[in-house]
Design an enzyme around this catalytic site. Structure first.
Site, PDB file in Angstrom:
ATOM      1  N   VAL B 111       0.842  -1.195   0.000  1.00 37.19           N
ATOM      2  CA  VAL B 111       0.000   0.000   0.000  1.00 37.19           C
ATOM      3  C   VAL B 111       0.876   1.244   0.000  1.00 37.19           C
ATOM      4  O   VAL B 111       1.981   1.232   0.545  1.00 37.19           O
ATOM      5  CB  VAL B 111      -0.940   0.042   1.230  1.00 37.19           C
ATOM      6  CG1 VAL B 111      -2.104  -0.895   1.032  1.00 37.19           C
ATOM      7  CG2 VAL B 111      -0.185  -0.253   2.496  1.00 37.19           C
ATOM      8  N   SER B 222      11.770  -1.007   5.495  1.00 39.28           N
ATOM      9  CA  SER B 222      12.166  -2.028   6.457  1.00 39.28           C
ATOM     10  C   SER B 222      10.939  -2.722   7.039  1.00 39.28           C
ATOM     11  O   SER B 222       9.809  -2.286   6.848  1.00 39.28           O
ATOM     12  CB  SER B 222      12.980  -1.392   7.590  1.00 39.28           C
ATOM     13  OG  SER B 222      12.180  -0.445   8.270  1.00 39.28           O
ATOM     14  N   ASP B 399      15.274   3.541   5.087  1.00 40.82           N
ATOM     15  CA  ASP B 399      15.623   2.424   5.957  1.00 40.82           C
ATOM     16  C   ASP B 399      16.448   1.370   5.224  1.00 40.82           C
ATOM     17  O   ASP B 399      17.246   0.654   5.823  1.00 40.82           O
ATOM     18  CB  ASP B 399      14.353   1.749   6.506  1.00 40.82           C
ATOM     19  CG  ASP B 399      13.675   2.628   7.549  1.00 40.82           C
ATOM     20  OD1 ASP B 399      14.161   3.750   7.773  1.00 40.82           O
ATOM     21  OD2 ASP B 399      12.666   2.186   8.126  1.00 40.82           O
ATOM     22  N   MET B 405      17.398   5.553  10.250  1.00 43.68           N
ATOM     23  CA  MET B 405      16.104   4.926   9.965  1.00 43.68           C
ATOM     24  C   MET B 405      14.956   5.772  10.505  1.00 43.68           C
ATOM     25  O   MET B 405      14.312   5.442  11.490  1.00 43.68           O
ATOM     26  CB  MET B 405      16.097   3.501  10.507  1.00 43.68           C
ATOM     27  CG  MET B 405      17.113   2.637   9.769  1.00 43.68           C
ATOM     28  SD  MET B 405      17.306   0.988  10.441  1.00 43.68           S
ATOM     29  CE  MET B 405      16.063   0.086   9.562  1.00 43.68           C
ATOM     30  N   HIS B 535       6.165  35.677  23.268  1.00 39.37           N
ATOM     31  CA  HIS B 535       5.998  35.424  24.705  1.00 39.37           C
ATOM     32  C   HIS B 535       4.506  35.359  25.028  1.00 39.37           C
ATOM     33  O   HIS B 535       3.755  36.177  24.535  1.00 39.37           O
ATOM     34  CB  HIS B 535       6.640  36.526  25.519  1.00 39.37           C
ATOM     35  CG  HIS B 535       6.449  36.359  26.996  1.00 39.37           C
ATOM     36  ND1 HIS B 535       7.151  35.420  27.723  1.00 39.37           N
ATOM     37  CD2 HIS B 535       5.593  36.968  27.844  1.00 39.37           C
ATOM     38  CE1 HIS B 535       6.760  35.492  28.986  1.00 39.37           C
ATOM     39  NE2 HIS B 535       5.815  36.409  29.078  1.00 39.37           N
TER      40      HIS B 535
END
Lengths: 479, 565
Positions: B111, B222, B399, B405, B535
């Site tokens: 996918v 991976s 990866d 990674m 701030h």
């Protein structure tokens, strides 16, 4: 005699580059000799360890961790404790040799600058005395500081604090032997916190593992949903609602057009109690009681503000006084808990909810005081102003649906009590007496549900007999 | 410092890039300075694209490679660029390639979105959003301090799981649509490299298609790494792939590995009521984090929660629950290799890292040997063959090359590769890539840790300094009652170069980018400390951090022309 402990981490202020800064000594962490005025004998070798002022703005500090444990021998220059100020965490070292005799302020707790957080003894002989001192300290010193930072310090008892630093789980050695003790991470933490020997517990969790509840039970704590800063999620609170709902919809067909209204807090509490009650083995005993005499008495005392509820509660309390076993509670499945007072909880339906205001010491108060008390409780309940001890201190519950014409019903035993009485309506009934004469008398059916682990059939029968005698001869109620 | 500046200033070999330019706001312009020749080249490329777009209907139109490229005689290719793998890396590369006028195709066998979108960063953020709120609602003390009263918080597991799943599919659709609308061809099937500049793709059981491309990027990503001896059944012994579906919330779960993935899941599980046991092979929990940050994080994220841990041990054997027995984990001492302990838990999550997914890529066809599964590359992501020589026109990002990674690192590498194939040399500075762990509170970092910086300083002979600020001094953090936190700056006092920044505290993951951008652009501490922060905001934590650093060098150059308002 006053001297310094030296901070090892040279990080007093973050506003400078610190790599090569020389070590800064906070002139704060004092070791004062114990003053002779407070304790009769002067022993200058016991020193208090004080919360240091690590920065100019620091007013109190939190103990991050004790690097040393009680009984550890300290030598000059060693880090003893990590203190967190409003700006930084610092390791603090000792300037004295000695023995860490006692830890007064535990890890995670807060103490104002200058208060004693630990006791240092010079020799072993002085440890016990130092410990005694620590106990007196712990009762006074942490008290003012604890509430403003830590709403609830982990344990109410601080007398023997746990000193370890790394919180590494005790590495159990024996590999996969059947006798191996398996405890969940939180159970181990609790055990350490409450000084419970986990090896001596019997686990009730899955696969016989020791659960946090087991430890709490052993430590004598009721696992109430307490706010605990250190340990945020109560698994029971989150896991239980998660586990139940997904199952329920699966078994019911969906009817189109239905609306779902979530429980109010009170309804959720009722639901929880009712589900909990399923774990108690209960049984029921019914008893018919003639109420003509009671009705007559009621007519007499009604103008004085006495209600039927008060009459019944008083009668039940008097009967309970004679049958203390019916007023017991079974808390752990192993023992009877005899309650010192007779507190009658009365179930009241209020605004779509159900609450049980408690008439405390109902056996001791007279009928008129009891009625007045009841009126107050009902008003408070309507205004949702009942204090917890006014609705959860009951030892016996009374539920009356007689006013609706219900002739008999069956009550569910609330958790934490031994018995509950369900009272039906008093109705004219045809009665044949022992001589065969018929007469019509008012009769009501009373049905008691009880925990059979502690209350047996004969107990209930005897109790009901006493109760019916009181109702049938109600003069004693007014005395 | 020099390293990061030079890596960025290589816009073109001929570019006359002023190395001492004042960076705030001006650097971008500076980067646009290209030599005339390059500008011409880009123009011509753009024109070519316009003409091609008119005939997009014909799918495999041959386009001629840009004649200005030095690749021998002009050759005909189906695509300028083919990317194998439509994860975040491939997606980032594809988008940039289209921007650069390349005819681009992306090959995806599963996918679109890859691990990050479908089984990683994205759904886990949905779960962590839930856990963060649960944690807040359950913290009665915290609520009371704010004056809030909340009844017992509960959750519906399925609804939480649906939230994660819905988020993943939404992001997946966004990715797909963004590529489609830009004209990237999405080719379905597993891609295999047949030879130089030639890719085959197709689904199992269908005829294969063969396409040619001038340049090819491998971006196959991976999969969860499962050590030997561990039996994953997907029910009681699971990887992050399963855990993200949140099919059960076990009472007690062991998490093997205490890195990012393990930590994030411990946050989710403890918030949902589980108890957690960490199993870590190294001696310390949270390896990889700056030690000081790790220590603080441990005190906040582990110690007060229902978590215990075993360190210095391997989970050598994990048996899923079956036959009425719990999950059984055998622990072995990491040093002595002796059996140490056995754990019985309800579930185990394997979070020991990720292994490259490079099987079936056909690397053998071009004489490339993977190293532990990773595709070897040089600093420009160019693939190296078994002899260490460059494989022309082949790149590997993300990866699959194992350099860093992280999803955004893959994307940055992809963009870097596209820059190179379109004629601009580019080397990505990995030290400028931030990383974040989305626990509550969050942890983030960029650059070197303190030990790494010390090592480097020793080797190269310079001094380092450390500055720290606490969230306790920050107004916004205190308003939120989230004063727990620390920001740490590691820098060179001589030059003002930022070597690393580490943050632990509320919204740390969002705060890190000021530091990572400064490293990427070569901004020095003495310059960035003049930048203004609104701030009261959390960003003032970094503002204070930079201001507290002591630099011996002076401001590099006066700020640019004042602008009247």
């Amino acid at each position: 005699m006053a001297s310094l402990l030296q901070s090892r981490t040279p990080s007093l202020s973050f506003s400078s580059s610190l790599c090569s800064t020389p070590v800064i000594r906070p002139s704060a962490f004092l070791l004062k000799p114990r003053s002779g005025s407070r304790i009769p004998v002067v022993r200058a070798k016991i020193r208090e360890i004080f919360m240091p002022a690590l920065s100019s703005t620091m007013t109190e500090g939190k103990i991050v961790s004790w690097i040393k444990s009680e009984g550890d021998v300290l030598s000059k220059g060693e880090s003893v404790v990590v203190v967190e100020s409003d700006k930084a965490d610092m390791d603090v070292e000792t300037f004295y040799d000695g023995i860490l005799a006692a830890i007064v302020v535990n890890e995670g707790e807060t103490a104002p600058v200058g208060t004693a957080i630990g006791i240092l003894a010079e020799t072993e002989d002085e440890i016990s005395e130092a410990k005694a001192k620590a106990t007196s300290q712990s009762s006074s010193a942490p008290a003012p500081s604890a509430p403003n930072v830590e709403e609830s310090s982990p344990a109410p008892k601080v007398d023997a604090p746990s000193p370890a630093v790394a919180a590494a789980p005790a590495p159990t050695s024996a590999p996969s032997t059947p006798g191996k003790v398996v405890a969940t991470p939180y159970a181990k933490k609790l055990a350490k916190q409450h000084k419970v020997d986990i090896g001596k517990l019997v686990g009730t969790g899955p696969f016989g593992r020791i659960t946090p509840e087991d430890v709490e039970k052993a430590a004598g704590i009721t696992p109430a949903p307490k706010s605990n800063v250190a340990v945020p999620p109560a698994p029971a609170a989150s896991a239980a609602p998660a586990a139940v709902p997904p199952k329920a919809p699966a078994s019911f067909p969906e009817i189109p057009g239905s609306t779902v209204v979530p429980f109010t807090t009170m309804q959720a509490a009722v639901s929880k109690n009712m589900v909990e009650s399923l774990s108690v083995p209960t049984f029921r005993v019914g008893y018919p009681i003639a109420t003509d005499a009671l009705d007559a008495l009621y007519e007499k005392v009604k103008p004085k503000g006495v209600t039927m509820t008060a009459l019944l509660a008083k009668a039940a309390a008097m009967a309970l006084a004679q049958h203390p076993v019916v007023n017991t509670t079974c808390k752990d499945g192993k023992s009877f808990t005899y309650n010192s007072s007779i507190n009658i909880a009365v179930a009241v339906a209020i605004n779509g909810g159900l609450i049980t205001p408690v008439l405390q010491d109902a056996d001791k108060l007279d009928l008129y005081l009891l009625s007045q008390k009841w009126k107050e409780l009902v008003e408070k309940a309507r205004a949702k102003q009942l204090q917890p001890n006014e609705y959860n201190s009951g030892t016996f519950t009374l539920s009356n649906l007689g006013m609706f014409g219900v002739d008999r019903f069956d009550a569910i035993l609330p958790p934490g009590q031994g018995a509950i009485m369900a009272v039906g309506a008093s109705k004219p009934t045809v009665i044949a007496d022992k001589d065969g004469f018929f007469s019509v008398k008012n009769k009501m059916l009373v049905n008691v549900t009880a925990d059979h682990r502690i209350i047996y059939g004969a107990d209930l029968a005897a109790f009901l007999q006493t109760f019916s005698k009181i109702i049938e001869n109600p003069e004693s109620l007014t005395m | 410092m020099q390293a990061s500046v030079s890596s960025l200033s290589i816009s073109h070999p001929n570019s006359t890039f002023p190395s001492n330019i004042r960076l705030c706001g001006l650097r971008q312009e500076a980067l646009r300075i290209h030599s005339v020749s390059q500008l011409n080249k880009r123009e011509s490329r753009r024109i070519r694209i316009v003409s091609r777009k008119s005939c997009l209907q014909k799918r495999l139109v041959s386009v001629s490679a840009s004649a200005s490229e030095n690749c021998g005689p002009p050759k005909s290719f189906d695509y300028d660029l083919v990317i194998i793998g439509a994860g975040v890396g491939g997606h980032g590369a594809a988008l940039h390639a289209v921007e650069k006028g390349l005819k681009t195709a992306i090959v995806e066998g599963d996918v679109v979105g890859g691990t990050c979108v479908n089984r990683g960063c994205v759904p886990s953020k949905a779960l962590l959003a839930v856990s963060g709120r649960m944690r807040e609602l359950q913290n009665e003390h915290h609520m009371k301090a704010l004056g809030l009263q909340v009844a017992a918080a509960g959750y519906d597991r399925q609804a939480v799981a649906d939230h994660a799943n819905n988020l993943a599919s939404k992001i997946r659709n966004n990715l797909t649509n963004s590529m489609r609308s830009l004209g990237v061809d999405i080719l379905t099937g597993f891609g295999t490299i047949l030879g130089p500049q030639k890719v085959k793709y197709g689904k199992v059981g269908f005829p294969n298609n063969v396409i040619t491309a001038k340049d090819i990027i491998i971006a196959t990503g991976s999969v969860p790494f499962v050590p030997r001896g561990i039996e994953v059944d997907g029910k009681t012994v699971i990887t992050s792939d399963h855990a993200l579906k949140l099919e059960v919330v076990p009472d007690w779960i062991a998490i093997v590995g205490s890195g990012y993935i393990g930590l994030e899941f411990s946050d989710v599980y403890t918030a949902l009521g589980s108890e957690v046991t960490f199993i870590e092979a190294l001696d310390l929990l949270m390896p990889g984090f700056d030690p000081e940050i790790g220590k603080l994080a441990q005190r906040v994220l582990i110690k007060p929660r229902k978590i215990d841990y075993h360190t210095g041990v391997f989970a050598t054997k994990i048996t899923p629950a079956k036959d009425g027995k719990p999950v059984i984990i055998e622990l072995t001492d990491a040093k002595t290799k002796e059996p140490k302990d056995t754990l019985e838990v309800d579930a185990a999550l394997i979070a020991t890292g990720r292994a490259p997914f490079t099987k079936g890529l056909g690397l053998e066809n071009i004489n490339v040997e993977t190293q532990r599964g990773f595709v070897p590359v040089d600093e420009r992501m160019r693939v190296l063959d078994a002899n260490g020589n460059l494989v022309p026109h082949l790149y590997c990002i993300g990866d699959a090359n194992g350099k860093m990674m992280l999803a955004h690192a893959a994307s940055a590498q992809g963009i870097s590769v596209v820059e190179q194939v379109t004629g601009r040399d580019h080397v990505l500075n990995h030290l400028s890539i931030p990383a974040a762990c989305f626990t509550h509170p969050e942890i983030s970092m960029v650059g070197l840790t303190e030990p790494q910086a010390k090592e480097k300083a020793e080797k190269e002979g310079f001094e380092i300094s450390i500055a720290k600020t606490s969230f306790k001094a920050n107004t916004k953090a205190l308003a939120e009652n989230e004063g727990e936190g620390l920001a740490k700056l590691i820098y060179r006092p001589d030059s003002g170069e930022i070597l690393g920044v580490h943050i632990f505290g509320m919204h740390a993951a969002d705060l890190i980018h000021e530091a990572s951008n400064a490293i990427a652009l070569g901004t020095r501490v003495q310059d960035i400390k003049f930048a203004v922060h609104a701030h009261p905001t959390l960003s003032e934590v970094l503002d204070e951090l930079f201001k507290s650093a002591k630099i011996n060098a002076s401001v590099t150059e006066p700020v640019g022309e004042p602008v009247a308002v």
